[in-house]
Design a protein around this motif. Structure first.
Motif, PDB file in Angstrom:
ATOM      1  N   LYS A 128       0.822  -1.215   0.000  1.00 15.11           N
ATOM      2  CA  LYS A 128       0.000   0.000   0.000  1.00 15.11           C
ATOM      3  C   LYS A 128       0.857   1.267   0.000  1.00 15.11           C
ATOM      4  O   LYS A 128       0.635   2.163  -0.795  1.00 15.11           O
ATOM      5  CB  LYS A 128      -0.926   0.027   1.238  1.00 15.11           C
ATOM      6  N   SER A 129       1.841   1.310   0.899  1.00 17.99           N
ATOM      7  CA  SER A 129       2.661   2.531   1.006  1.00 17.99           C
ATOM      8  C   SER A 129       3.465   2.759  -0.266  1.00 17.99           C
ATOM      9  O   SER A 129       3.554   3.886  -0.763  1.00 17.99           O
ATOM     10  CB  SER A 129       3.615   2.431   2.194  1.00 17.99           C
ATOM     11  N   THR A 130       4.045   1.688  -0.775  1.00 17.27           N
ATOM     12  CA  THR A 130       4.831   1.784  -2.004  1.00 17.27           C
ATOM     13  C   THR A 130       3.956   2.333  -3.130  1.00 17.27           C
ATOM     14  O   THR A 130       4.367   3.231  -3.883  1.00 17.27           O
ATOM     15  CB  THR A 130       5.361   0.391  -2.398  1.00 17.27           C
TER      16      THR A 130
ATOM     17  N   ASP B 163       4.123  -8.445 -10.860  1.00 19.39           N
ATOM     18  CA  ASP B 163       5.353  -9.078 -11.349  1.00 19.39           C
ATOM     19  C   ASP B 163       5.446 -10.525 -10.906  1.00 19.39           C
ATOM     20  O   ASP B 163       6.230 -11.304 -11.443  1.00 19.39           O
ATOM     21  CB  ASP B 163       6.574  -8.272 -10.873  1.00 19.39           C
TER      22      ASP B 163
ATOM     23  N   ARG C 110       8.614   3.827   3.448  1.00 24.07           N
ATOM     24  CA  ARG C 110       8.314   3.155   2.187  1.00 24.07           C
ATOM     25  C   ARG C 110       7.978   4.129   1.062  1.00 24.07           C
ATOM     26  O   ARG C 110       7.954   3.764  -0.093  1.00 24.07           O
ATOM     27  CB  ARG C 110       7.125   2.213   2.357  1.00 24.07           C
TER      28      ARG C 110
ATOM     29  N   ASN D  50       5.300   3.611   7.682  1.00 24.09           N
ATOM     30  CA  ASN D  50       4.835   3.843   6.311  1.00 24.09           C
ATOM     31  C   ASN D  50       5.678   4.872   5.574  1.00 24.09           C
ATOM     32  O   ASN D  50       5.926   4.750   4.388  1.00 24.09           O
ATOM     33  CB  ASN D  50       3.372   4.286   6.314  1.00 24.09           C
TER      34      ASN D  50
END
Ligand SMILES: Nc1nc2c(ncn2[C@@H]2O[C@H](COP(=O)(O)OP(=O)(O)OP(=O)(O)O)[C@@H](O)[C@H]2O)c(=O)[nH]1
Ligand SMILES: [Mg+2]
Lengths: 148, 281
Positions: free
Chosen positions: B25-27, B161, B65, B62
């Motif tokens: 989520k943070s990424t 990926d 990230r 968070n």
């Protein structure tokens, strides 16, 4: 151990602290030990990441509205890097965020760091309880200024 | 002070990002925000971490990230600890979104602690709720879906990926195929950090939902109602409940508790009726 949560000033809003190792110092592990200790003492702990610039440290501290910024360095660059952070804070008129330092800091440098408002300046091996007590005291000063 | 602020709010799209721990989520928020800032948006982020129920302390992880994608982008990011407040949504986040909205941010992301009730709470605040899922969740996904599938507006399969992500994608597509007639047709997109162009479709989808909310006049509606509810609850407690409790005579053995309750209850409901009879609009 001092419990930050139990001091009435921090009852509803715990101490918020930013840990930063600005400049060119790749050692990370000690920071995580400290981060966990602060958390277990009831603080809300932010880590500024590896190698933030002094500008990034100050921006993060302001945006996150922390009570304390803990700076640490093990490579001896504290006199320049810590000073940069303190200067930026002063330039931007920030007086309600306390600065504390740590790392390998020779005793003869401590008075000038103190004069910049950077207190503590504990070396490796200092008991965590001493550091937490000091941070809590500085956080109280900062919080009182925020509330004024 | 907050009640004044609400006059100026209701322009921003508040986007709740929720999903299981570690799903990315943070990424994702970091990357999406950075692209949106480049597109000219004013973006703010509130990221909520869990507090320890024992010490009250927390590691606000968070930020780290997102840091890299945010640096130099003029994006406001603030970490909050949930401090055990109702569900995972830090109580102050409702005030914070109002302030950010009033300050002119047009997009406000709120990342929640990916766990149960917390995820449901974000929906009381968000105009758009995005549920992020991914490969390898197994049975966990069923538990998450149980509460939240119904209320999410958009779905993301992150970590595209990874080979098994297609199963996760297919699973959501199948579920969405069973959507009854909804005013907004829900969709799922795949994203991956390995191919940042994948974030573009998510941005487009969020904008689509934002427009839908604006056109139907519902942007900010939930936030307004929730803010009002909390304000009224606080007011009721401070102005009515607390003072009434204080007026109960200390030495009440002489009195009958039931009589006291009846008297206080009657006083309360008579006055309440007067308030409720007033027309609001
Ligand atoms: N393979 C792969 N890994 C990813 C992707 N996005 C994020 N990750 C990794 O997933 C891990 C967790 O990412 P975060 O962004 O912290 O996830 P989160 O959902 O915010 O986690 P919490 O806030 O702890 O719930 C990190 O190691 C990321 O590098 C992706 O698209 N593909
Ligand atoms: Mg996160």
């Amino acid at each position: 151990m001092v419990d930050g949560k139990n001091r009435s000033l921090f009852k509803d809003k715990p101490i918020k602290i930013l840990l930063a190792k600005p400049g060119i110092d790749g050692h990370d592990r000690g920071v995580f030990v400290l981060a966990k200790a602060f958390r277990d003492a009831g603080m809300e702990v932010l880590y500024a990441g590896l190698l933030p610039t002094p500008e990034e440290v100050v921006d993060t501290a302001v945006n996150e509205d922390v009570d304390v910024v803990a700076l640490s360095l093990l490579n001896g660059a504290h006199m320049t890097v810590f000073k940069k952070v303190a200067d930026l804070m002063k330039q931007r008129g920030i007086d309600d965020i306390a600065l504390v330092g740590g790392g390998t800091i020779p005793d003869e440098d401590k008075p000038s760091l103190e004069a910049m408002g950077i207190s503590g300046n504990y070396g490796p091996g200092t008991p965590l309880s001493v550091i937490i007590e000091h941070v809590t005291r500085r956080a109280e000063e900062a919080r009182l200024k925020k509330l004024r | 002070m907050l009640s004044k602020l609400y006059n100026h709010t209701g322009k921003a799209q508040v986007i709740g990002i929720t999903g299981p721990p570690g799903i990315g989520k943070s990424t994702l928020i970091g990357n999406v925000s950075s692209k949106m800032a480049d597109m000219g948006h004013r973006v703010a982020i509130l990221a909520i971490d869990a507090s320890s129920p024992f010490t009250g302390g927390s590691l606000l992880g968070n930020r780290i990230r997102m840091q890299e994608s945010l640096s130099g982008k003029n994006i406001y990011m603030r970490s909050l600890a949930n401090r055990g407040a109702r569900g995972g949504l830090s109580e102050s986040s409702i005030g914070s979104t109002a302030i950010l909205d009033a300050a002119g941010f047009d997009t406000i992301f709120v990342e929640t602690v990916g766990a149960g009730q917390a995820d449901l709470d974000v929906m009381d605040l968000a105009d758009t709720t995005v549920l992020v899922l991914g490969p390898g969740l197994g049975d966990q996904v069923q538990a998450i879906k149980a509460g939240i599938m119904e209320i999410a507006d958009l779905f993301v399969i992150n970590k595209m990926d990874r080979a098994d992500s297609y199963f996760a994608m297919k699973d959501i597509e199948d579920t969405l195929a069973m959507d009854d007639a909804r005013p907004f047709k829900r969709e799922v997109v795949g994203t991956t950090i390995k191919d940042p162009t994948t974030y573009q479709s998510l941005i487009a989808l969020m904008a689509k939902h934002g427009n839908f909310m604006r056109e139907s006049g519902r942007i900010g509606e939930k936030r307004f109602k929730m803010g009002l509810r909390w304000m009224l609850e606080d007011e009721l407690r401070a102005r009515v409940i607390d003072p009434l409790m204080k007026r109960i005579p200390p030495n009440s053995e002489k009195k009958n508790y039931y009589d006291l309750m009846a008297t206080v209850g009657q006083l309360f409901s008579e006055n309440l009726n007067k308030v409720l009879e007033k027309e609001i609009v």
